[in-house]
Enzyme design. Structure first.
Site, PDB file in Angstrom:
ATOM      1  N   ASP A 438       0.875  -1.158   0.000  1.00 47.28           N
ATOM      2  CA  ASP A 438       0.000   0.000   0.000  1.00 47.28           C
ATOM      3  C   ASP A 438       0.925   1.223   0.000  1.00 47.28           C
ATOM      4  O   ASP A 438       2.111   1.101   0.262  1.00 47.28           O
ATOM      5  CB  ASP A 438      -0.835  -0.071   1.276  1.00 47.28           C
ATOM      6  CG  ASP A 438      -1.675   1.150   1.469  1.00 47.28           C
ATOM      7  OD1 ASP A 438      -2.227   1.613   0.462  1.00 47.28           O
ATOM      8  OD2 ASP A 438      -1.784   1.631   2.591  1.00 47.28           O
ATOM      9  N   ARG A1029      -5.283   4.336  -8.153  1.00 48.79           N
ATOM     10  CA  ARG A1029      -6.747   4.394  -8.159  1.00 48.79           C
ATOM     11  C   ARG A1029      -7.352   3.007  -8.014  1.00 48.79           C
ATOM     12  O   ARG A1029      -8.352   2.675  -8.636  1.00 48.79           O
ATOM     13  CB  ARG A1029      -7.244   5.034  -9.467  1.00 48.79           C
ATOM     14  CG  ARG A1029      -6.927   6.497  -9.585  1.00 48.79           C
ATOM     15  CD  ARG A1029      -7.939   7.291  -8.816  1.00 48.79           C
ATOM     16  NE  ARG A1029      -7.759   8.721  -9.008  1.00 48.79           N
ATOM     17  CZ  ARG A1029      -7.682   9.588  -8.008  1.00 48.79           C
ATOM     18  NH1 ARG A1029      -7.716   9.169  -6.771  1.00 48.79           N
ATOM     19  NH2 ARG A1029      -7.578  10.872  -8.241  1.00 48.79           N
ATOM     20  N   LYS A1035      -7.222  -4.512  -5.232  1.00 50.36           N
ATOM     21  CA  LYS A1035      -5.941  -4.845  -4.607  1.00 50.36           C
ATOM     22  C   LYS A1035      -5.860  -6.347  -4.339  1.00 50.36           C
ATOM     23  O   LYS A1035      -4.875  -7.004  -4.666  1.00 50.36           O
ATOM     24  CB  LYS A1035      -5.795  -4.091  -3.285  1.00 50.36           C
ATOM     25  CG  LYS A1035      -5.478  -2.624  -3.426  1.00 50.36           C
ATOM     26  CD  LYS A1035      -5.262  -2.029  -2.039  1.00 50.36           C
ATOM     27  CE  LYS A1035      -4.950  -0.545  -2.125  1.00 50.36           C
ATOM     28  NZ  LYS A1035      -4.656   0.021  -0.808  1.00 50.36           N
TER      29      LYS A1035
END
Lengths: 1420, 325
Positions: A438, A1029, A1035
């Site tokens: 992340d 985005r 993810k």
């Protein structure tokens, strides 16, 4: 009730509920509900997806039993076992493991007389030992849980008792659904309940959810609508409503239901009305609620899923080899059976030694062979390394112990160290090939710093602020140390729970002359706050870097033009006002109020600062007063039954006290008061301040005119205010607004007060908040503007979203062109901010007419009260509000890179780990952070996938792919990925290094079945991939895709709730316990506090754990095979009759005692290369990725070696004693002793480092063997028939032959392995071995050698290609300017080629990361 | 490489905010053990370092081997005490069920076990409703040929070599492990109520005339009960002690071996042997160990030389070779 049962019950209920919902058209119709309940009257919980809660009081007794009787009460039991069921249940669970079943099978087998190999009792021993060890472990764990449960169950809370008509103390466990509970400040909530009353006049209450999710900021909860306006406490006796809500579920952020009054009027309930078990009441004197979920049905308990169990890759590998061992065992046993049959059939007569059955019968050779097969299985059982599983568990515990004790993982600021939440995948850390990270909070600090803003098309660069931030970086270390030192009074240390707000400043910054604007307040604040103790746990919002913003002088100048005079006749002046000034004003007001920040003052622990609506509010107009009265009257009328006939019941503070306490909330900033809550609870103590307050407020009202608000002593100083926000950027914006003297003073559900420099305090009536969500990507507040008295919507959100919602026509008469110009300029600024790695937000507003608003409100209410599809309805409602906006400006917030991130990324990339960055941020921001953290290098070729359609995406991908392949045709070893998906090429070796950027929308296409392969192929060529985005779901899908299709080890690291799914999907999930609460940590396998710790966790601990465990597992296989084969070889000399030449006890103990500890020690303490070297040479990590320590070949070589050693160990004594009068056990003794020495010395050869612990354990093992043999030989005269080793060891110890045989056997057996190691180390040392040599050098020599190593890296690489393996490169390739140009050309050419495809072109400014404002890594 | 993992600094410096110990209780101890920095011996197995080991092994093993070999070969000369063995081949005394077929308690003189032998003895546990003493297959199959050795000289009658029956079993076996059942003076009385093993010609209390070599403590019996490890084995039968009148113990000459055949070996295709041997510190004659020692010693010496070459050849890149290959 047992957990699985609960689980099934829950799911069953959900299933039923789902069915119900399908059948029922109006499932929440009360009558249909009743009917439903009537149909299945015995089980009212069948009522489907919802539950009905009625008060647990006499009038409702019947109804209560009908609905709530079957709900769980609040007693919790997290233990698995009870005293009675412990033994059966534990055994039952243990026998779920295949290994234990195998053991059990052996035990049972040994009870069959025909095949019995050992004494029956002895075979049980290993099983009993293993079971006992595990049972003890389970039992202790469970007992600890039991004690905690008991403690929790016996906590006391105040529950309304209908008998005594008051709240009485009762244990938590006796609380049931429907009970009324009254809680005071700082009490823990015992069950999930709907808030019905709060002493707060606005009907709000604050809870701290740190016990639940670790977030330390306060969350606001609201009394159920309809109860808000009561003046006195809700009276349970008069409560006649019923609550319908959904069935228990584990979603903390969702609660849907409604409250139905006796007159069938419904009021919607949401999570805002729910108090969650385990949270703490803060800032509110007392609350009353009705329990809706209790015990195991509370959201907290449903979220509580114990530790996670994963199978590591290594264990899976080991499991296949265990299967090989099983096959080997079967082959050996079959050989034995066949041999026995042949041996038997050779005899025509019955020889003496072939004993007939007790009945005198002889078994036929065939049958005897069949029996022998099973006997052999018992005899050779040790071949299956049962103890391996126990040992692996012990070793992992040891490894985790060391990981957790690594002082390098300790974070001073948070007083936290690494947490290992998954206990059994430590070795997976050493094999990671793909890392998904992340961005926010993981690579960056998630400490948001206001950097720039653009208002009405003008960019304000805040240069001074930028400088300050840079200088801060140097000062930061001392500063943090200072902040960290608990310099306060001892009383505060004794009460860690006492929440004191951090002073907003300390250290050198506070006194910097630059802070000319807030300087005065700072000085004051310093004086006041000097005795205030900084909280030991720093949070994001407290550090000076964020709270202090130096205003931009230009903007400040413009800002100062805002004077109250401008607004004197607000309506007329509006047009004459310069648009820009209006914009600026609105911009800052939006910054200050468009958020969910909770205001608190430092000297009043978590105490909300608010001004009484009646006394403190400067009334602006008659309209305002009218509004106010309207509001009050609405309040009255909405709850007629409750407003009338209020009686101060005993034990409940009456209205007067309430009001007193309300005033007492406005605390003086006096250091004498240590705990504000105490004060607020005693009306006596606060009455003084109340009077005081009254006068003060008068003054503050006067302050409007003189504009010197902050000098008033009674009012909390602006700089003393603390803002606590759910997301750090919110707080950053509020602090920024404060720097421009637009200070958020207080916030209640009804109103927001802002202290606006020239205009004095402004009170905005808060009409609505549309909270932020990730779909809308924006939040809005609807307020009534005190100056214009218009309904104004302020919206703050992602630029892409806001820009689309802007109005085409200008609402307030300004020319369209001007709006358009502002829009274009702002867009330019936004792009610029993003390029500098700033997080951008757009601020916009919209003015509504009252009628428009009323209409919207009507619809919105409908949406709010619906249970079904509420989210969608709310979303639509929001869409109706947030449109036709007027752009005010944009902000750029910086999120600085965490310390050591670029170095860690570099090291991890060198270690051959492919790093993907998955972020929800926009492309430019993401790319810039990627450059800043060295994920991408300036000379990397960057490809951007940003298309609007699938076909375009496909086309673009194939073009890029072709280009990449063309550039890399030179490399011959490149295999087309499509043929060899699981072995992606190692692009580091290639001439060209590429990075790929893909946006969320395109990612959607790429993740589709048909494009997956191509996408993966493409990414395999790139050294880094940035997905911007990306939604949380995307993810996790990306991780899943890579994991499943490339069959690689993946690691996901993140810090927020949006990373949870990704963390759970990856092989190893790592949570960063940072600013965003604990959700990621809860879902993770390991939790660290900073990203940079990852490099040591992987490179050092991962490497160690992997090598240790794989070596230990291999050693275990070796050990068992080597030892068991001795027995096997003997079968050739005893007619395959299953005799063992060793005493059974020694046989059992050999594995259980004498050789069990050394491998465990080896698995825990083995250290092939020192931590320092591993860090300095990340390339060494590649050995783990390729599983070099434990390849299938390694396993077979190990087995081969084991076979050889057992052959030697058997035949050397055999030939020595051949033809002599040696008896069975005397023959077995040297075999056994030699085997012991061989096995232990083998370990010494394999060990790369031996500490005194190794020595103690090895010597201890040898000694214990001899002591046991001697003691057993001396005492066991007739025991343990028929195998009787009486006096054998004693005889042997006096016999020189024994020593000679043992020494010779040991030497011959170990010679090949020893030679192999010697040749390997001197002729073909692996990088690991070479690194090991570095550890022996002096520091100076070492640095020299390291330099050499890196220099030869490339040569090494060339050789390694030859040798068939590729060592990771080091050092980066110098890239000519030409290639940079070509990369640029390439990107443009795509754009031309594909007309309709929108290819995002980024200018490849090679020195961009340097010039950009991103706070780069500390330069070394 | 800016990463600083030099934990040693922290040992000296300690945490910066030292006084706040209570607040920082979660900081792991910075001890060598917990930080995995225990001083360790790191064996380096390169040609250079292990060279001496091989030469030392060679130097030690070869002489030992020679020593053993010579000793073993010297055993041939029949001087000193001579041991007389009987040998059986293809007799699987180590068969699993055979090995178990005995009752140690009975043999230890336990009266209850005497009359009620262990189940392990089946089917040689009882005979005609009487417990068998000693029970079990091992005892039942006891070797019962008798061997007598005569020296034939030309002038006189054959001289019977004195064969000593006692001292052939382990001392501990004879004195601790094997005991006759308690009871009266008469051994027969003590074994009352038991019957002889099926294959035996006479009961256990008639094995020998000497009282301290009769019953369970008969040394022939004890020797037999120590089951051989391998199917071809020898068991000590008699001792021929060195006496004054004969020198050497068994002088060169013609000997006559008188065997009373009782023991059938055809059923298992067995062979019987009689072996005469002296005994050294290393037991009977066996050249294997000596040869093995010499071989391993030589191999290790050879390997030492090979390593020397390797070491010499790679010397230049020697220790630095660790870095550059």
């Amino acid at each position: 009730m047992t957990e699985p049962l609960q689980w099934t019950r829950y799911h069953w209920r959900r299933l039923i509920g789902g069915a119900n919902r399908d059948n029922d058209e109006r499932p929440y119709n009360y009558s249909s509900l009743l009917a439903c309940g009537g149909k299945t009257s015995q089980t009212p919980k069948l009522a489907g997806k919802h539950r009905v809660v009625v008060p647990h009081l006499r009038p409702f007794k019947e109804e209560y039993e009908k609905f709530s009787g079957a709900y769980m009460n609040n007693r919790i039991r997290t233990t698995k076992y009870t005293l009675l069921n412990f033994v059966p249940r534990n055994l039952f669970e243990q026998f779920h493991r295949a290994a234990n079943l195998y053991f059990l099978f052996l035990v049972v087998l040994n009870w069959v007389p025909l095949v019995e190999a050992f004494q029956k009792e002895i075979t049980m021993l290993p099983l009993v030992v293993v079971l006992t060890i595990i049972a003890i472990k389970d039992g202790l764990e469970d007992y600890r849980k039991y004690k905690i449960d008991k403690q929790i169950n016996n906590l006391v809370t105040k529950v309304y008792s209908p008998k005594e008509k008051k709240y009485i103390d009762r244990c938590w466990k006796d609380v049931t659904v429907g009970d009324f509970i009254r809680l005071s400040c700082n009490e823990v909530i015992p069950a999930d309940m709907v808030l019905l009353f709060s002493t707060d006049p606005d009907g709000i209450c604050h809870i701290e959810t740190s016990g639940l999710d670790g977030e330390s900021n306060l969350k606001q909860r609201q009394v159920a609508r309809g109860y808000t306006e009561q003046d006195s406490e809700v009276d349970p006796e008069k409560f006649s409503s019923r609550i319908e809500c959904e069935s228990p579920n584990n979603d903390l952020n969702r609660f849907r239901g409604f409250l139905e009054h006796s007159n069938k009027k419904r009021v919607g309930l949401s999570k805002e009305n729910l108090l969650l078990r385990g949270c703490t009441i803060r800032n509110t004197e007392a609350v009353v609620g009705i329990v809706v979920y209790a015990g195991h049905e509370t959201k907290a308990m449903l979220n509580n899923s114990g530790p996670r169990y994963k199978r590591s890759k290594l264990e899976r590998r080991a499991n296949t080899d265990v299967l090989w061992c099983v096959l080997l065992l079967i082959i050996m046993c079959f050989t034995g059976a066949l041999g026995h049959e042949i041996w038997l059939s050779r005899y025509e007569d019955v020889p003496f030694f072939n004993i007939p059955e007790p009945d005198g019968r002889l078994t036929s050779p065939l049958l005897a062979g069949f029996y022998m097969f099973w006997t052999m299985i018992i005899l050779l059982q040790v071949l299956i390394p049962i103890s391996l599983y126990v040992s692996i568990e012990i070793v992992k515990l040891g490894q985790i112990y060391f990981i957790q004790n690594d002082v390098d993982f300790y974070n001073e600021k948070m007083d936290s160290t690494v947490q290992c939440r998954a206990l059994n995948i430590t070795e997976d850390l050493g094999q990671i090939q793909y890392l998904f990270s992340d961005k926010t909070g993981t690579l960056t600090e998630n400490k948001m710093v206001f950097r720039r803003c653009s208002v009405a098309g003008f960019d304000y660069s805040h240069k001074v602020n930028a400088k300050r931030l840079e200088s801060y970086q140097e000062a930061v270390s001392e500063d943090e140390d200072f902040a960290d030192t608990p310099s306060g009074s001892p009383s505060d240390m004794a009460k860690p729970k006492a929440h004191s707000c951090r002073t907003a400043h300390n250290g050198p910054l506070g006194s910097k002359p630059l802070n000319h604007l807030s300087g005065s307040s700072f000085a004051l604040g310093n004086g006041e706050g000097a005795s205030e103790v900084p909280h030991s746990r720093q949070t994001a919002f407290s550090s000076p870097i964020e709270t202090d913003v130096v205003p931009d002088t230009r903007l400040l100048e413009k800002f100062s033009q805002i004077t109250p005079q401008l607004f004197t006749p607000p309506d007329e002046m509006a047009h004459s006002l310069p648009l820009e000034t209006l914009c600026i004003m609105d911009f800052f007001i939006a910054l200050a109020i468009c958020n969910t920040v909770v205001v608190s003052a430092p000297n009043q622990p978590r105490q909300k600062v608010r001004l009484s609506s009646l006394t403190g509010m400067p009334i602006k107009s008659l309209e305002e007063i009218k509004n106010l009265f309207q509001r009050l009257s609405v309040r009255r009328s909405s709850s007629p039954s409750l407003a009338s006939g209020k009686e101060p019941s005993s034990g409940v503070p009456n209205a007067f006290v309430n009001r007193l306490s309300l005033f007492s909330r406005i605390k003086l900033a006096s250091p004498v008061e240590e705990e504000g809550s105490q004060m607020s609870e005693s009306p006596q103590g606060s009455s003084n301040s109340t009077c005081h307050e009254e006068t003060e407020k008068q003054n503050s009202g006067a302050g409007v005119t003189n504009g010197k608000v902050d000098s008033l002593p009674g009012q909390p100083l602006a700089s003393d205010l603390c803002y606590e926000a759910e997301s750090p950027d919110e707080a950053a914006l509020v602090y920024a607004a404060r720097a421009y003297q637009c200070t958020l003073q207080s916030r209640t559900p009804e109103q927001v007060m802002v202290d606006f420099a020239a205009l004095g305090p402004l009170t905005f009536q808060l009409l609505h908040i549309l909270p932020f969500d990730s779909v809308r990507k924006r939040m809005s507040v609807v307020v009534r503007h005190p100056l214009s008295n218009q309904v104004v919507v302020y919206t703050k959100g992602a630029d892409s979203v806001i820009m689309e919602l802007l109005s085409v026509a200008s609402p307030d008469g300004t020319s369209l062109e001007k709006q358009q110009m502002i829009r274009e300029k702002t867009q330019k600024h936004l792009d610029d901010y993003a390029k500098r790695g700033l997080r951008t937000l757009c601020i916009a507003k919209k003015v509504m007419s009252d009628t428009e608003y009323a209409e919207w409100l009507k619809n919105h209410f409908l949406a709010e009260t619906s249970i079904d599809n509420r989210e969608e309805l709310l979303f639509e409602s929001a869409m109706r509000l947030e449109n036709k906006l007027t752009l005010l400006g944009a902000t750029g917030i910086e999120d600085r890179l965490q310390e050591g991130v670029p170095e860690s990324i570099e090291a991890l990339q060198k270690a051959g780990i492919k790093i993907w960055m998955l972020t929800g941020d926009k492309q430019e921001t993401a790319v810039n952070i990627a450059y800043a953290c060295k994920l991408l290098e300036p000379d990397d070729k960057l490809f951007i996938l940003n298309t609007q359609s699938k076909d375009a995406c496909e086309m673009l991908m194939s073009t890029i792919l072709k280009e990449l392949q063309k550039n890399n045709r030179a490399s011959p070893e490149q295999v087309p990925l499509s043929e060899n998906l699981h072995q992606p090429p190692v692009p580091q070796d290639l001439g060209l290094r590429a990075g790929l950027v893909i946006t969320g929308k395109t990612l959607e296409f790429a993740l589709q079945e048909s494009l997956q392969r191509q996408f993966l192929e493409l990414t395999a060529w790139c050294r880094a991939v940035v997905c911007c985005r990306a939604t949380p779901l995307q993810k996790s899908e990306v991780v899943k895709l890579v994991r499943n299709h490339l069959r690689v080890m993946t690691l996901a690291i993140g810090d927020g709730a949006n990373d949870v799914s990704m963390i759970q999907v990856a092989d190893v999930g790592i949570g960063i316990s940072g600013q965003e609460g604990m959700q990621a940590v809860m879902a993770s396998d390991f939790a660290i506090s900073q990203f940079r710790h990852l490099s040591k966790l992987l490179l050092v601990h991962g490497h160690w754990c992997y090598t240790r465990l794989s070596n230990m597992i291999l050693y275990f296989f070796y050990k068992n095979v080597a030892y068991v084969n001795l027995l096997f070889w003997y079968q050739f000399f005893c007619g395959f009759s299953g005799t063992s030449m060793t005493d059974y006890w020694v046989l059992i103990f050999f594995n259980l005692l004498f050789t069990s500890a050394p491998p465990v020690i080896y698995g825990v303490l083995e250290k092939d290369v020192s931590a320092e070297t591993l860090i300095q040479l990340p390339e060494l990590y590649t050995s783990g990725q390729k599983s070099e320590a434990y390849l299938p070949l390694t396993f077979w070589i190990t087995l081969l070696d084991a076979f050889y050693q057992s052959l030697v160990c058997f035949f050397v004594p055999y030939y020595t004693y051949q033809g002599s009068d040696i008896d069975i056990f005397t023959f077995g003794n040297p075999l056994n002793t030699a085997a012991l020495f061989i096995i232990l010395l083998h370990l010494v050869i394999e060990s790369k480092s031996l500490t005194w612990i190794h020595m103690v354990v090895i010597i201890g093992s040898i000694l214990s063997y001899f002591l046991f043999a001697l003691a057993f030989g001396a005492t066991c005269i007739t025991c343990n028939p028929p195998s009787n080793p009486y006096w054998i060891m004693q005889e042997h110890l006096l016999d020189p032959m024994f020593y000679l045989v043992c020494v010779l056997t040991t030497c011959i057996a170990l010679l090949p392995r020893f030679m192999y190691r010697v040749f390997q180390e001197s002729l073909f040392p692996s990088p690991i071995l070479r690194a090991k040599h570095l550890d022996r050098l002096t520091p100076e020599e070492k640095t020299e050698a390291l330099k050499k190593w890196k220099k030869t890296g490339k040569m090494d690489q060339a050789m390694s290609k030859y040798a068939g393996y590729s060592a990771a490169t080091s050092g980066r390739r110098p890239m000519s300017g030409h290639s940079t140009v070509s990369a640029m050309m390439l990107a443009t050419s795509y754009a031309i080629e594909q007309g309709n495809v929108s290819v995002c072109e980024t200018v490849f400014d090679s020195d961009m990361p340097q010039t950009s404002g991103v706070a780069g890594p500390p330069k070394d | 490489m800016a990463m600083n993992y030099n934990a040693k600094d922290e040992v000296d410096g300690g945490p910066p905010g030292a006084p706040g110990g209570a607040a920082k209780n979660r900081r792991p101890d910075n001890t060598a053990f917990k930080q995995q920095r225990l001083p360790a011996w790191q064996p380096i197995l390169t040609a250079g370092t292990v060279l001496p080991t091989f030469f030392i092994i060679g130097l030690i093993f070869i002489p030992i081997g020679i020593g053993i070999f010579v000793t073993s070969n010297n055993i041939r000369e029949i001087e000193g005490n001579v041991f007389m063995y009987y040998g059986l081949s293809n007799f699987y005394q180590n068969h699993r069920r055979y090995v178990k077929s005995r009752d140690d308690s009975q043999l230890n003189g336990d009266p209850s076990a005497l009359l009620n032998p262990s189940k392990e003895c089946e089917p040689y546990r009882r005979n005609e409703d009487k417990p068998i003493a000693p029970c079990g297959a091992i005892a039942n199959s006891m070797f019962n040929d008798t061997l007598e050795l005569f020296l034939i000289s030309n002038d006189s009658a054959p001289y019977a070599i004195p064969l000593k029956k006692k001292g052939i079993a382990w001392w501990t076996d004879k004195n601790v492990k094997f005991r006759n059942p308690p009871g009266g003076e008469n051994l027969e009385e003590r074994f009352k109520g038991t019957t002889k093993p099926v294959n035996w010609l006479k009961p256990v209390y008639l094995l020998d005339s000497e009282k301290d070599n009769n019953g369970f403590i008969n040394e022939d019996f004890i020797v037999w009960m120590r089951t051989a490890a391998l199917p071809t084995f020898r068991k000590l039968y008699r001792l021929i002690e060195r006496t004054e009148d004969l020198h050497p113990t068994l002088p060169a000459g013609r000997y006559y071996l008188n065997i009373t055949y009782n023991y059938p070996v055809h059923s298992f295709d067995g062979r019987k042997r009689m072996i005469l041997s002296t005994i050294s510190w290393m037991g009977g004659k066996n050249p294997f160990l000596g040869i093995a020692y010499i071989t391993i010693g030589s191999i290790s010496f050879l390997l030492g030389v090979v390593l020397l070459v390797i070491n010499h050849k790679y010397r230049n890149s020697g220790n630095t070779a660790d870095i550059t290959i």
